[in-house]
Design an enzyme around this catalytic site. Structure first.
Site, mmCIF file in Angstrom:
data_model
loop_
_atom_site.group_PDB
_atom_site.id
_atom_site.type_symbol
_atom_site.label_atom_id
_atom_site.label_comp_id
_atom_site.label_asym_id
_atom_site.label_seq_id
_atom_site.Cartn_x
_atom_site.Cartn_y
_atom_site.Cartn_z
ATOM 1 C CG LEU A 33 -3.376 11.884 -5.530
ATOM 2 C CD1 LEU A 33 -3.944 13.214 -6.040
ATOM 3 C CD2 LEU A 33 -2.733 12.108 -4.162
ATOM 4 C CE LYS A 48 -7.291 1.929 -0.528
ATOM 5 N NZ LYS A 48 -6.577 0.712 -0.744
ATOM 6 N N GLY A 49 -4.030 8.059 -1.129
ATOM 7 C CA GLY A 49 -3.250 9.155 -0.555
ATOM 8 C C GLY A 49 -4.037 10.460 -0.511
ATOM 9 C CG ASP A 75 -1.788 3.310 -11.242
ATOM 10 O OD1 ASP A 75 -2.843 3.472 -10.616
ATOM 11 O OD2 ASP A 75 -1.132 2.232 -11.219
ATOM 12 C CB ALA A 94 2.244 -1.171 -1.651
ATOM 13 C CE1 TYR A 140 1.207 -5.109 1.911
ATOM 14 C CE2 TYR A 140 1.174 -6.184 4.062
ATOM 15 C CZ TYR A 140 1.592 -5.146 3.249
ATOM 16 O OH TYR A 140 2.380 -4.144 3.761
ATOM 17 C CG HIS A 153 -2.862 0.066 10.743
ATOM 18 N ND1 HIS A 153 -2.386 0.946 9.810
ATOM 19 C CD2 HIS A 153 -2.590 -1.181 10.257
ATOM 20 C CE1 HIS A 153 -1.840 0.262 8.792
ATOM 21 N NE2 HIS A 153 -1.956 -1.023 9.062
ATOM 22 C CG LEU A 154 -4.966 -1.796 18.486
ATOM 23 C CD1 LEU A 154 -6.368 -2.402 18.573
ATOM 24 C CD2 LEU A 154 -3.996 -2.596 19.375
ATOM 25 N NE ARG A 156 -8.608 -9.507 13.495
ATOM 26 C CZ ARG A 156 -8.169 -8.259 13.453
ATOM 27 N NH1 ARG A 156 -8.961 -7.298 13.077
ATOM 28 N NH2 ARG A 156 -6.941 -7.961 13.775
HETATM 29 N N1 NAD Z 1 1.392 1.155 7.804
HETATM 30 C C1 NAD Z 1 2.025 0.071 8.254
HETATM 31 O O1 NAD Z 1 1.941 -0.263 9.444
HETATM 32 C C2 NAD Z 1 2.905 -0.740 7.327
HETATM 33 C C3 NAD Z 1 3.535 -1.883 7.830
HETATM 34 C C4 NAD Z 1 4.366 -2.625 6.980
HETATM 35 C C5 NAD Z 1 4.565 -2.216 5.669
HETATM 36 N N2 NAD Z 1 3.917 -1.118 5.200
HETATM 37 C C6 NAD Z 1 4.147 -0.711 3.801
HETATM 38 O O2 NAD Z 1 4.578 0.633 3.801
HETATM 39 C C7 NAD Z 1 4.110 1.327 2.654
HETATM 40 C C8 NAD Z 1 3.398 2.592 3.064
HETATM 41 O O3 NAD Z 1 2.338 2.263 3.955
HETATM 42 P P1 NAD Z 1 1.255 3.362 4.348
HETATM 43 O O4 NAD Z 1 0.596 2.891 5.591
HETATM 44 O O5 NAD Z 1 1.889 4.696 4.289
HETATM 45 O O6 NAD Z 1 0.233 3.187 3.137
HETATM 46 P P2 NAD Z 1 -0.768 4.260 2.505
HETATM 47 O O7 NAD Z 1 -1.886 3.487 1.892
HETATM 48 O O8 NAD Z 1 -1.087 5.339 3.471
HETATM 49 O O9 NAD Z 1 0.113 4.897 1.343
HETATM 50 C C9 NAD Z 1 0.341 4.232 0.110
HETATM 51 C C10 NAD Z 1 0.272 5.291 -0.982
HETATM 52 O O10 NAD Z 1 0.556 4.666 -2.239
HETATM 53 C C11 NAD Z 1 -0.354 5.145 -3.206
HETATM 54 N N3 NAD Z 1 -0.504 4.066 -4.202
HETATM 55 C C12 NAD Z 1 -1.008 2.826 -3.988
HETATM 56 N N4 NAD Z 1 -0.996 2.119 -5.133
HETATM 57 C C13 NAD Z 1 -0.456 2.939 -6.075
HETATM 58 C C14 NAD Z 1 -0.186 2.781 -7.473
HETATM 59 N N5 NAD Z 1 -0.486 1.635 -8.118
HETATM 60 N N6 NAD Z 1 0.370 3.805 -8.125
HETATM 61 C C15 NAD Z 1 0.661 4.970 -7.500
HETATM 62 N N7 NAD Z 1 0.406 5.188 -6.188
HETATM 63 C C16 NAD Z 1 -0.151 4.181 -5.499
HETATM 64 C C17 NAD Z 1 -1.641 5.432 -2.450
HETATM 65 O O11 NAD Z 1 -2.473 6.389 -3.098
HETATM 66 C C18 NAD Z 1 -1.093 5.948 -1.112
HETATM 67 O O12 NAD Z 1 -0.931 7.355 -1.115
HETATM 68 C C19 NAD Z 1 3.251 0.320 1.886
HETATM 69 O O13 NAD Z 1 4.054 -0.245 0.884
HETATM 70 C C20 NAD Z 1 2.900 -0.721 2.932
HETATM 71 O O14 NAD Z 1 2.681 -1.979 2.355
HETATM 72 C C21 NAD Z 1 3.100 -0.366 5.987
#
Ligand code: NAD
Length: 328
Positions: A33, A35-36, A50, A74, A140, A188-189, A281
């Site tokens: 939680l 970021k969630g 975690d 992540a 990343y 994000h855009l 950028r």
């Molecule tokens: N959003 C995009 O456009 C995009 C593009 C390419 C890849 N990704 C990958 O997709 C995945 C999801 O992206 P998203 O936009 O939903 O991200 P997000 O940040 O909304 O969700 C990630 C979730 O993981 C949880 N989290 C992070 N580190 C943690 C840990 N150490 N232990 C337990 N929980 C943890 C956070 O609390 C969050 O709820 C990520 O792995 C991201 O790298 C996303």
């Protein structure tokens, strides 16, 4: 199928969790939680834990006994990864290895991993295929690529099968389930431009208007979050049917420029807002567009919402209902 969804309180993971549950699968969300959002998990089972806590992961896996895992959790901010690489090695590499170990120990053999187009670095050819050189230009992307490599080793050792999905730009919302994108900070855009349309940001910004693209602004490939979630379900089924491990790009195959996104937000929202055009950028490549031929051919995936208009409309609907995200 019993599916453990890490990061299931986040943007993409919450949509995938709801899709799985809606199709009758048993879902357990694991999220720290950080970021969630608890509200995004709604009435699904949630384990607050975690990735950096191996004993918590072992406990969850032995109690729940997952048949498959979707691994979304992540850290994913490019700038932060450059300023604090250790944080990314701990969470995205060491944390993911802790998860893989707990899964293997509990007898789970299948993982779908959220990888990223950032593993490719600067595009040498567009559209980008899976065989494009992997030269991540930020930590990343490097940490995601390192865990992909670890998964390939586990597959070769016969310990874990894995589908790695390298997605391009996730966008849009699951309006039926009332799930959308709520990141802090938002990088994000589409949500940033929508924030300008809603008046929660003073203006939309364009970084660079002299790129070698049709209108001079950067071009990106946007995939609807529902299409992403569908790809995860297909990948899980593919693994369960022992179709074997694989690495797939996940994109629309068509690129949209920053100016096209801004115009689409104006049209969909019916609102005008200030747009400021500035210099490029550092580190932004001109165009990133996926070839998704492999996932179409091998998993039968087809985007159901490929048009920018429908992606933006769903995002607009969610953000106008939740101008302050899940806290609204
Ligand atoms: N959003 C995009 O456009 C995009 C593009 C390419 C890849 N990704 C990958 O997709 C995945 C999801 O992206 P998203 O936009 O939903 O991200 P997000 O940040 O909304 O969700 C990630 C979730 O993981 C949880 N989290 C992070 N580190 C943690 C840990 N150490 N232990 C337990 N929980 C943890 C956070 O609390 C969050 O709820 C990520 O792995 C991201 O790298 C996303």
């Amino acid at each position: 199928m019993r599916v453990l969804v890490t990061g299931g309180a986040g943007y993409i993971g919450s949509v995938a969790s709801r899709m799985l549950a809606g199709e009758g699968h048993e879902v357990l969300v694991l999220d720290n939680l950080a970021k969630g959002h608890r509200r995004a998990v709604a009435d699904l089972d949630l384990e607050v834990a975690d990735l950096e806590d191996p004993s918590a992961l072992s406990g969850v896996c032995s109690r729940f006994g997952p048949e498959a895992c979707m691994h979304f959790a992540a850290d994913s901010l490019v700038g932060e990864s450059m300023a604090d690489p250790l944080k990314y090695f701990r969470s995205n590499v060491a944390g993911s290895i802790n998860l893989a170990a707990a899964l293997v120990e509990s007898g789970c053999r299948d993982m779908v991993f959220s990888s990223t187009a950032a593993v490719y670095g600067d595009a040498e050819t567009v559209p980008i295929t899976e065989t494009h050189p992997k030269r991540p230009v930020n930590f990343y992307g490097l940490t995601k690529y390192m865990f992909e490599q670890a998964l390939c080793a586990l597959d070769r050792a016969g310990q874990l099968r894995c589908v790695c999905l390298r997605y391009f730009n996730a966008a849009g919302a699951d309006t039926a389930a009332d799930l959308g994108e709520d990141h802090h900070p938002e990088t994000h855009l589409i949500p940033r431009v929508i924030a300008a349309a809603l008046g929660s940001e003073p203006r939309a910004e364009v970084f660079g208007t002299d790129y070698p693209t049709t209108d001079g602004t950067c071009v990106r490939d946007y995939v609807h979050v529902l299409d992403l979630a569908r790809a995860h379900v297909l990948a899980c089924e593919h693994l369960q049917e022992t179709g074997g491990s694989g690495i797939f790009n996940l994109g629309n195959g068509s690129g949209f420029s920053v100016r096209q996104v801004i115009e689409t937000v104006r049209r969909v929202s019916g609102r005008n807002f200030e747009v400021v055009e500035g210099p490029r950028r550092e580190g932004d490549p001109p165009a990133l567009v996926a070839s998704s031929d492999k996932i179409r051919d091998e998993l039968g995936w087809r985007p159901e919402h490929p048009e920018l208009e429908s992606i933006v409309s769903s995002a607009w609907e969610w953000h106008s209902r939740h101008p302050n995200g899940y806290d609204s």
